[in-house]
Design an enzyme around this catalytic site. Structure first.
Site, PDB file in Angstrom:
ATOM      1  N   GLY A   1      92.227  62.823  13.467  1.00 16.74           N
ATOM      2  CA  GLY A   1      90.883  62.278  13.337  1.00 16.74           C
ATOM      3  C   GLY A   1      90.058  62.427  14.586  1.00 16.74           C
ATOM      4  O   GLY A   1      88.863  62.701  14.529  1.00 16.74           O
TER       5      GLY A   1
ATOM      6  N   PRO B   1      92.845  67.409  18.268  1.00 18.98           N
ATOM      7  CA  PRO B   1      94.096  68.118  18.041  1.00 18.98           C
ATOM      8  C   PRO B   1      95.208  67.606  18.952  1.00 18.98           C
ATOM      9  O   PRO B   1      94.938  66.991  19.979  1.00 18.98           O
ATOM     10  CB  PRO B   1      93.745  69.561  18.385  1.00 18.98           C
ATOM     11  CG  PRO B   1      92.619  69.455  19.346  1.00 18.98           C
ATOM     12  CD  PRO B   1      91.867  68.203  19.031  1.00 18.98           C
ATOM     13  N   VAL B   2      96.454  67.900  18.558  1.00 23.71           N
ATOM     14  CA  VAL B   2      97.614  67.509  19.348  1.00 23.71           C
ATOM     15  C   VAL B   2      98.385  68.761  19.716  1.00 23.71           C
ATOM     16  O   VAL B   2      98.603  69.623  18.865  1.00 23.71           O
ATOM     17  CB  VAL B   2      98.519  66.539  18.562  1.00 23.71           C
ATOM     18  CG1 VAL B   2      99.732  66.166  19.391  1.00 23.71           C
ATOM     19  CG2 VAL B   2      97.747  65.300  18.172  1.00 23.71           C
TER      20      VAL B   2
ATOM     21  N   LYS C   1      97.454  64.564  23.138  1.00 24.50           N
ATOM     22  CA  LYS C   1      96.383  64.387  22.152  1.00 24.50           C
ATOM     23  C   LYS C   1      95.065  64.552  22.888  1.00 24.50           C
ATOM     24  O   LYS C   1      94.784  63.837  23.844  1.00 24.50           O
ATOM     25  CB  LYS C   1      96.470  62.997  21.512  1.00 24.50           C
ATOM     26  CG  LYS C   1      95.398  62.761  20.461  1.00 24.50           C
ATOM     27  CD  LYS C   1      95.369  61.322  19.992  1.00 24.50           C
ATOM     28  CE  LYS C   1      96.313  61.111  18.836  1.00 24.50           C
ATOM     29  NZ  LYS C   1      96.239  59.734  18.324  1.00 24.50           N
TER      30      LYS C   1
ATOM     31  N   ASP D   1      97.964  51.160  10.041  1.00 28.60           N
ATOM     32  CA  ASP D   1      98.053  52.455   9.387  1.00 28.60           C
ATOM     33  C   ASP D   1      99.490  52.956   9.384  1.00 28.60           C
ATOM     34  O   ASP D   1      99.775  54.083   9.769  1.00 28.60           O
ATOM     35  CB  ASP D   1      97.127  53.470  10.078  1.00 28.60           C
ATOM     36  CG  ASP D   1      96.908  54.716   9.204  1.00 28.60           C
ATOM     37  OD1 ASP D   1      97.191  54.650   7.990  1.00 28.60           O
ATOM     38  OD2 ASP D   1      96.465  55.746   9.737  1.00 28.60           O
TER      39      ASP D   1
END
Ligand SMILES: *[C@@H]1O[C@H](CO)[C@@H](O)[C@H](O)[C@H]1NC(C)=O
Ligand SMILES: *[C@@H]1O[C@H](CO)[C@@H](O)[C@H](O)[C@H]1NC(C)=O
Ligand SMILES: *[C@@H]1O[C@H](CO)[C@@H](O)[C@H](O)[C@H]1NC(C)=O
Ligand SMILES: *[C@@H]1O[C@H](CO)[C@@H](O)[C@H](O)[C@H]1NC(C)=O
Ligand SMILES: *[C@@H]1O[C@H](CO)[C@@H](O)[C@H](O)[C@H]1NC(C)=O
Ligand SMILES: *[C@@H]1O[C@H](CO)[C@@H](O)[C@H](O)[C@H]1NC(C)=O
Ligand SMILES: *[C@@H]1O[C@H](CO)[C@@H](O)[C@H](O)[C@H]1NC(C)=O
Ligand SMILES: *[C@@H]1O[C@H](CO)[C@@H](O)[C@H](O)[C@H]1NC(C)=O
Length: 831
Positions: free
Chosen positions: A524, A527-528, A542, A639
């Site tokens: 979200g 990118p990682v 991250k 989450d």
């Protein structure tokens, strides 16, 4: 045989006349060998305080030999010789044998009806017996009345009365106990149901027993008084003591003024009465009447419950404990007692909380040492994981001695005043010293948040300008290496936040300039990438998307919350990087990726057999418990889903992604948000629908996780052919049909432990119940998973039936990796 005026007739020996009463009756206080006391004759003590002879109590037709007060107008028996062998008529006599044994004989037949000891005892030279003014009837040898240990004494054989000077307790040398037992009734001196015992299993304490059952615990002696009998105070009538040494353990009281009469009697009803003779009314009166109340009932509040008579209801759990069965507790059924809110795990941070004004718990099974200090005592307790509590065994003076408890603490009450102090073992997070500093920390945090808002604005301005300048320079300085030095850490004003800053160039190097090959996924807010530091450490980076303002907020949030959390079932944040326009988080790298990549993958799911899955379930539970309760901040993940559970190389689960975690203070358990974040299929109905989140909405998600791990199917997306239920609904239907095992993934069938599987499904269903208050806490979840006991029946699960209008935006998952269409969402309610 001539009968004289004297009440005692002497056949052998000499007559000792010690006192002539007003009526000029001569009485003797001694009985020599072979002398006889007939039915209408008595022995009287020197001061005529006590009298020994035959009597018939109340309306009884039986006859007994006993001792009573001679001076008092009201006949009061303090001792009975033959309470178990009543005499049917008056044809009996009392004699002292040449071997020093007191016997009651049938005058007609010559048979011995009762004897003071077994007749076979060794011979004694010139035995004499004497009734003393204390009420003690003693047998001694060879005219030596002052010897400390008479051959025999009535004070060693208590009936229902404790007289001043009697020892109530143990002679440890002979291993004999002196204890008193109520009469059966006022007409029958035979032993009744009640007895007062000194129990020496552990630190000595006095029990009132009803047959084999403890009725009341006067408690251990604390050097000044009995912990459970605060009514027994220093008073003008008598003083008292409790002696504990290698030879003896006993309670004893003595009259301050020897001309008053006082006795302690255990009534047939079980009442303990401290009586005082009052001349003016010519009767006994209760002195220091013990105020017996409901809380005196033994262990009324059961384990770790404390009884407070000033409360209604009287029982409450000790601080740090909660009712084992809240439903039963709520209806004043205390039988289940209390249990720890957070279980002990013998961790290094454990300590003790202080509880004051207590009745010390049952000391059976306790350990004590009378010379240790409180500091040594704490050390001793701390060093043994099964030691639950400690205190001084002697509160007199500055306090001394050590008393340790193991196992459940039973029969505690809280007094309004004059109680004892107890130190109870607590996990780190429950320590008073911690929570008080946590309160301070909360205040600091408010300041810190204000400070960090200002800081963010300042940084933004600086970043903007430095970004512009760097853009112009078009070149990075290579000097910025990976640094761990603490001066180079983020400081938000909270002294705890010491997070290593990574140099941007080091991260560039590690990730091969953030090459596509190193990319693990996209989330979200960025990118990682996988990276390898120069020292060979693997990391996951991250990279916060530059454009996302929401990302900045979540970045800050995640940095602050994760950096404070350390648990083996949580992904570790190694540091961060804020440089130029770049904001990054650096995590430990976990080679095995998300749990979803195993569970939902046809070929890889076989890698997780049942023991591995069970280990994962319990690991997630522990990590979540830590977030909910054990960490210094109460954190709701919001989450939880399979893709947010990463596996390390040993397949241990680690919960990741706290970007959306909402941290708040310890007291806050429920909050309302107008910004719902989470993932469909995992969201509790009250959260998805109304935006109400609490630890119980995480519990719901956990329940879904468990079912998914057992079943190998996604909750969302699972539709059963017959009843259109999702996985949760399907599991519920199967559970009710007792066919839960059908839920288990086929590839597991060989490795399953049926009871573990059924228990996991059952617990999963308890977690997804519709009403948050029905769902267990993570503490209970862990207890339920680990125990064999029966589980409550789950009520109908809650499903979230999606709203029609949602503002769904993609958010992060594991390190920010979103898998498939299983997206995290952010819903904006009421905006
Ligand atoms: C004891 O004395 C009472 C009255 O003084 C008398 O009635 C009774 O017969 C006597 N009993 C014996 C056994 O001497
Ligand atoms: C003594 O023995 C006689 C004869 O057996 C009996 O009648 C009487 O009741 C006995 N007395 C006592 C006190 O037991
Ligand atoms: C007396 O003897 C009996 C049986 O021989 C025995 O059980 C009891 O313990 C003895 N009592 C005492 C006080 O020695
Ligand atoms: C009680 O007081 C008396 C006299 O004051 C004293 O001799 C005795 O030792 C005291 N006993 C206890 C148990 O303190
Ligand atoms: C003891 O009690 C008696 C009677 O109550 C009283 O007359 C006497 O003065 C008391 N003695 C002391 C030393 O208090
Ligand atoms: C009690 O503790 C002291 C000091 O630690 C020690 O010297 C003593 O031996 C202990 N006594 C017992 C009976 O354990
Ligand atoms: C802890 O205390 C219990 C009970 O006294 C004892 O059985 C156990 O051996 C102790 N353990 C250690 C490690 O000292
Ligand atoms: C309790 O402590 C006091 C004062 O230190 C001492 O005089 C007393 O003997 C102690 N009692 C016991 C039972 O150890």
């Amino acid at each position: 045989m001539e009968q004289r005026v004297a009440k005692i007739k002497m056949i052998f020996g000499f007559l000792v006349v010690l006192h002539a009463s007003i009526t000029c009756t001569y009485a003797s206080n001694t009985l020599s060998a072979n002398q006889i006391v007939r039915y209408n004759e008595t022995i009287v003590s020197p001061q005529e305080t006590f009298e020994l002879g035959f009597f018939s109590p109340g309306n009884s037709l039986n006859h007994y030999v006993g001792i009573w007060y001679k001076k008092l107008s009201k006949r009061t028996y303090v001792w009975v010789a033959n309470r178990n062998t009543p005499l049917a008529d008056t044809s009996s006599e009392l004699t002292l044998t040449r071997r020093g044994v007191l016997v009651i004989r049938n005058t007609t037949t010559g048979y011995v009806i009762w004897s003071s000891t077994n007749l076979s005892t060794t011979s004694v030279r010139n035995p004499t017996s004497q009734l003393l003014d204390s009420g003690n009837f003693i047998i001694y040898e060879d005219g030596n009345i002052n010897q400390e240990n008479p051959i025999w004494q009535s004070f060693d054989f208590l009936t229902d009365t404790l007289l001043p000077g009697m020892k109530h307790g143990w002679n440890l040398v002979t291993r004999t106990e002196r204890y008193y037992t109520s009469w059966k009734s006022s007409d029958d001196p035979a032993p009744g149901d009640f007895s007062m015992r000194v129990d020496t299993r552990g630190y000595p304490q006095i029990f009132l027993m009803n047959r084999e059952e403890v009725k009341f615990r006067a408690g251990p002696w604390n050097g000044l008084r009995f912990s459970g009998d605060p009514d027994l105070k220093p008073n003008p009538i008598y003083n008292f003591t409790f002696v504990i040494n290698e030879k003896e353990i006993y309670y004893q009281y003595s009259l301050v003024n020897r001309s008053v009469f006082s006795r302690l009697v255990l009534q047939p009803s079980g009442d303990i009465q401290r009586m005082l003779w009052v001349d003016s009314i010519q009767n006994w009166q209760l002195y220091l009447a013990p105020e017996s109340d409901h809380c005196d009932q033994y262990a009324v509040c059961k384990a770790f419950g404390s009884c407070n008579i000033d409360n209604s209801p009287v029982c409450e759990c000790l601080k740090g404990f909660e009712p084992a069965s809240p439903e039963k507790w709520a209806i004043a059924d205390w039988t289940q007692g209390c249990r720890r809110t957070i279980p002990l795990d013998c961790g290094p941070g454990e300590g003790f909380n202080k509880y004051t004004n207590m009745k010390l718990p049952d000391t059976r099974g306790s350990w004590y040492n009378q010379t240790m200090t409180l500091v040594e005592c704490e050390k001793k307790c701390k060093s043994n994981c099964s030691c639950i509590a400690y205190t001084n065994s002697n509160v007199s003076g500055t306090g001394s001695g050590c008393l340790l408890w193991f196992g459940d603490l039973i029969d505690i009450r809280t007094f309004a005043e004059t109680g004892d102090t107890l130190y109870i073992r607590m996990p780190y997070s429950e320590l008073d010293s911690i929570s008080s500093s946590a309160g301070k920390r909360r205040r600091i945090r408010v300041v810190a948040i204000v400070a960090s808002v200002i800081l963010v604005i300042l940084i933004s301005i600086c970043l903007f300008y430095s970004f512009k300048r760097k853009k112009q320079q078009q070149e990075r300085t290579p000097a910025n290496e990976f640094q761990h030095d603490p001066e180079n850490s983020i400081s938000t004003g909270d002294e705890d936040l010491e997070l290593p800053l990574f140099g941007l160039s080091a991260l560039y190097k590690a990730t091969n300039n953030f090459s596509m090959n190193n990319k693990l996924g996209e989330g979200g807010f960025g990118p990682v990438y996988k990276g390898v530091l120069e020292d060979g450490h693997e990391i996951a980076v991250k990279r916060l998307a530059k454009t996302s303002t929401q990302g900045l907020y979540e970045f800050k949030n995640e940095v602050i919350s994760i950096s404070k959390l350390q648990h083996r079932n949580l992904v570790k944040l190694l540091g961060c990087c804020i440089e130029g326009a770049e904001k990054m988080l650096v995590y430990e790298y976990l080679p095995n990726k998300g749990l979803d990549s195993f569970i939902f993958d046809k070929s890889r799911k076989k890698l997780l057999d049942w023991p591995a899955r069970y280990n994962i379930i319990t690991g997630i539970a522990r990590g979540l418990l830590y977030l909910h309760q054990d960490s210094r901040l109460r954190i709701i993940h919001r989450d939880l889903k399979l893709s947010n559970i990463l596996l390390d190389k040993d397949m241990n689960p680690k919960i990741s992604d706290f970007g959306m975690a909402r941290t708040f203070g310890g007291n806050q358990i429920e909050a309302n948000t107008n910004r719902v974040v989470g993932t469909y299929g995992y969201m509790a109905p009250e959260y998805a629908g109304d935006g109400i989140f609490s630890i119980k909405s995480d519990v719901y998600s956990f329940g879904v996780l468990v079912l998914e791990i057992v079943c190998g199917e996604k909750n969302r997306g699972f539709v059963h052919k017959e009843h259109c239920n999702n996985l949760v609904g399907h599991a519920w239907v199967l559970h009710n049909e007792e066919k839960s095992l059908q839920l288990v993934e086929k590839c597991l069938s060989e490795s399953i432990d049926v009871s573990q599987v059924l228990r996991s499904i059952h617990v999963g269903l308890l977690c997804v119940q519709r009403h948050p208050e029905d769902r267990p806490t993570m503490t209970s979840v862990i207890l339920m998973l680990g125990s064999e006991g029966p589980l409550p029946s789950p009520k109908e699960p809650g499903f979230y039936v999606g709203k029609t209008k949602q503002d769904i935006t993609e958010s992060s998952s594991s390190y920010g990796i979103s898998s498939n269409n299983d997206l995290s969402i952010t819903m904006l309610n009421g905006r």
